[in-house]
Design a protein around this motif. Structure first.
Motif, PDB file in Angstrom:
ATOM      1  N   ARG A  77       0.804  -1.219   0.000  1.00 17.52           N
ATOM      2  CA  ARG A  77       0.000   0.000   0.000  1.00 17.52           C
ATOM      3  C   ARG A  77       0.844   1.280   0.000  1.00 17.52           C
ATOM      4  NH1 ARG A  77      -4.787   0.681  -1.704  1.00 17.52           N
ATOM      5  NH2 ARG A  77      -5.457   2.065  -0.040  1.00 17.52           N
ATOM      6  N   GLY A  78       2.091   1.210   0.462  1.00 17.04           N
ATOM      7  CA  GLY A  78       2.967   2.373   0.319  1.00 17.04           C
ATOM      8  C   GLY A  78       2.817   3.444   1.386  1.00 17.04           C
ATOM      9  N   TYR A  79       2.158   3.137   2.504  1.00 13.29           N
ATOM     10  CA  TYR A  79       2.037   4.097   3.598  1.00 13.29           C
ATOM     11  C   TYR A  79       1.898   3.310   4.893  1.00 13.29           C
ATOM     12  CZ  TYR A  79      -2.862   2.820   3.015  1.00 13.29           C
ATOM     13  OH  TYR A  79      -4.022   2.097   2.885  1.00 13.29           O
ATOM     14  N   SER A  80       1.994   4.006   6.003  1.00 13.75           N
ATOM     15  CA  SER A  80       1.855   3.381   7.322  1.00 13.75           C
ATOM     16  C   SER A  80       0.571   3.865   7.984  1.00 13.75           C
ATOM     17  CB  SER A  80       3.044   3.746   8.214  1.00 13.75           C
ATOM     18  OG  SER A  80       3.022   5.143   8.497  1.00 13.75           O
ATOM     19  N   ARG A  81       0.209   3.191   9.044  1.00 18.97           N
ATOM     20  CA  ARG A  81      -0.936   3.618   9.864  1.00 18.97           C
ATOM     21  C   ARG A  81      -0.734   5.053  10.338  1.00 18.97           C
ATOM     22  NH1 ARG A  81      -4.114   0.712  14.197  1.00 18.97           N
ATOM     23  NH2 ARG A  81      -4.720   2.289  15.742  1.00 18.97           N
ATOM     24  N   GLU A  82       0.487   5.357  10.776  1.00 19.33           N
ATOM     25  CA  GLU A  82       0.778   6.680  11.314  1.00 19.33           C
ATOM     26  C   GLU A  82       0.620   7.762  10.241  1.00 19.33           C
ATOM     27  OE1 GLU A  82       2.175   3.554  13.775  1.00 19.33           O
ATOM     28  OE2 GLU A  82       2.743   3.985  11.677  1.00 19.33           O
ATOM     29  N   HIS A  83       1.092   7.480   9.023  1.00 14.38           N
ATOM     30  CA  HIS A  83       0.960   8.463   7.938  1.00 14.38           C
ATOM     31  C   HIS A  83      -0.515   8.686   7.592  1.00 14.38           C
ATOM     32  CE1 HIS A  83       1.851  10.756   4.353  1.00 14.38           C
ATOM     33  NE2 HIS A  83       1.109   9.939   3.639  1.00 14.38           N
ATOM     34  N   TYR A  84      -1.278   7.590   7.559  1.00 18.94           N
ATOM     35  CA  TYR A  84      -2.710   7.718   7.259  1.00 18.94           C
ATOM     36  C   TYR A  84      -3.394   8.624   8.273  1.00 18.94           C
ATOM     37  CZ  TYR A  84      -7.567   6.503   6.335  1.00 18.94           C
ATOM     38  OH  TYR A  84      -8.896   6.571   6.043  1.00 18.94           O
ATOM     39  N   LEU A  85      -3.141   8.381   9.555  1.00 19.19           N
ATOM     40  CA  LEU A  85      -3.777   9.182  10.589  1.00 19.19           C
ATOM     41  C   LEU A  85      -3.319  10.638  10.547  1.00 19.19           C
ATOM     42  CD1 LEU A  85      -3.808   6.704  13.609  1.00 19.19           C
ATOM     43  CD2 LEU A  85      -5.793   7.690  12.429  1.00 19.19           C
ATOM     44  N   SER A  86      -2.076  10.876  10.148  1.00 18.65           N
ATOM     45  CA  SER A  86      -1.599  12.264  10.049  1.00 18.65           C
ATOM     46  C   SER A  86      -2.384  13.029   8.979  1.00 18.65           C
ATOM     47  CB  SER A  86      -0.097  12.296   9.745  1.00 18.65           C
ATOM     48  OG  SER A  86       0.175  11.892   8.407  1.00 18.65           O
TER      49      SER A  86
END
Length: 474
Positions: free
Chosen positions: A310-319
């Motif tokens: 997916r190319g992103y992390s949980r933390e990046h999504y929430l940011s």
């Protein structure tokens, strides 16, 4: 990723128009009355948009359009390959036409769309459904007049399924099912290759329409009375990267927002890895762009997200979500997609998804149990968790989201929203249904003259997935 994208020329379009005239003359001679065509659509909004162009071409070829398969002289199934359930429905419904075809041998049965672009599916149709006359893929929709003429004049079955990075065909006729709420494709294909997804293999690489072509069609839609226009792409956040000079999706939104008229702009689908602060800022500043962000996260666990590519992390999504909430506040509505039971996912990893659902506060979710797609990397992974166990996980997730949705709805009591009134409601005979900027549904009592207008509606009673309201008193 540099690919060769073919833009259909005016000469090619004229050739198809000539074939269309031949079909029109041929069917007028063959049938006692004007023939009817039935187009059955499965899957996403992009498939709906494709079907609207298919119907536009059929209308120009002299067909009337019907939703009834019985009595139709042409039946087209526009198929979806995203999940196994959709494929099974297609096979079942096509098989049910065998007797109809035997009784009506002059009927043309056709299959198109994403399913047909898969070689093993096309072979199954060829071998197991001999009464299907025409099969064509996602890259040759614009050639329907030629393909239909061939099917009508040749005794052999027609299979046209070329491998391609994709085409762009401008100027095709289109018949919108709902004239006031329409889909407008701005790009096609996908470059992301999520390990579970077949779309890049059947839709081709990302290719953006020229901004001038989009704006011209957008202006025509507004002039014709469209009130809600949904911009479509497998990943709209990648729009314009392949254009020379490049045009960002944010720039396109600002350009369309500046067009005069009373309308609302929506878009989907956004990919978190390409979602930028600029896009969120554009949403907040543009008064005609809906403050609704459909941003699929698929999983709340970083290991699973990496396995999904997916190319992103949980933390990046929430940011991203937190920045959007910071700029748009309570007016922002967030929705998302989730896959439950990705191969190798453990229950503990699934609980990370549950916790993200609680933290996100989405108004609604689109949730699915993982469905293996032949030809994708994920289909080759070990998948030890049973479907029954995954079903339990899904039920657990839905119970959590139902509570979250109720909490989100409750926050809206007493608030007034500018809503587009789109049709009859379901709460009573005299109720109308309206959609807020954030894509929430409010039903209220009112006369049908209000349909296809914008109204200020105050929420009087929040329910779980719909709200009751009344027109704001002046």
């Amino acid at each position: 990723m540099s690919v060769e994208i073919h833009k259909v020329t005016e000469a090619e379009l004229n050739e198809q128009r000539a074939y269309g005239e031949r079909v029109k003359a041929l069917t007028a001679d063959r049938y006692a009355s004007q023939p009817a065509a039935c187009v059955v659509t499965y899957g996403c909004q992009q498939n709906v948009a494709d079907s609207e162009r298919i119907q536009g071409m059929l209308s120009e070829m002299g067909y009337t359009l019907t939703e009834e398969r019985q009595g139709a002289k042409l039946i087209i199934f526009n198929t979806c390959a995203v999940r196994e359930h959709a494929e099974d429905r297609v096979f079942g419904n096509v098989g049910a036409l065998k007797k109809y075809k035997l009784k009506n041998p002059d009927v043309i049965i056709a299959l198109c769309g994403c399913m047909m672009q898969q070689k093993h599916i096309a072979e199954k149709i060829k071998n197991s459904f001999p009464f299907v006359d025409l099969v064509f893929g996602t890259h040759v929709v614009h050639r329907l007049p030629e393909l239909l003429y061939t099917a009508l004049t040749r005794r052999k079955r027609v299979f046209e399924l070329p491998d391609s990075d994709g085409v762009i065909a401008e100027g095709l006729p289109v018949i919108h099912k709902d004239g006031a709420r329409v889909f407008l494709p701005i790009m096609y294909g996908c470059n992301n290759f999520c390990t579970y997804c077949i779309v890049p293999y059947v839709r081709g690489r990302e290719r953006s329409r020229e901004a001038d072509d989009i704006e011209r069609e957008f202006r025509e839609l507004v002039a014709s009375g469209c009130k809600e226009i949904m911009l479509l792409g497998q990943n709209v956040n990648s729009y314009g990267k392949d254009l020379k000079p490049a045009v960002s999706f944010s720039e396109l939104l600002r350009r369309l927002n500046d067009i005069e008229g009373d309308f609302r702009i929506r878009f989907m689908t956004s990919h978190p890895k390409d979602c930028t602060k600029e896009l969120i800022e554009t949403m907040a500043r543009c008064d005609k762009v809906a403050e609704h962000l459909h941003l699929p996260f698929q999983s709340g666990n970083n290991r699973v997200l990496k396995a999904m590519n997916r190319g992103y992390s949980r933390e990046h999504y929430l940011s991203l979500i937190n920045y959007a909430k910071e700029l748009m506040g309570d007016s922002l509505s967030v929705t998302s997609d989730i896959i439950v039971g990705f191969p190798g996912e453990t229950y503990e990893e699934f609980l990370d998804t549950v916790s993200l659902v609680k933290e996100l506060g989405a108004s609604s979710l689109f949730t699915f149990i993982y469905s293996p797609r032949e030809g994708t990397p994920a289909a080759k992974l070990d998948d030890p968790v049973s479907y029954e166990e995954k079903s339990k996980w899904l039920r657990e997730l839905l119970e959590v989201q139902e509570k979250v949705s109720a909490e989100q709805m409750a926050l809206n009591k007493g608030k007034t929203f500018k809503c587009y009134v789109y049709g009859k409601g379901k709460l009573g005979d005299n109720y109308l249904a309206a959609r807020t900027d954030g894509n929430l549904i409010i039903e209220f009592e009112g006369g049908e003259r209000l349909i296809d207008t914008f109204q200020d509606i105050t929420v009087t009673e929040p329910l779980t997935y719909v709200m009751k309201g009344e027109i704001k008193k002046l």
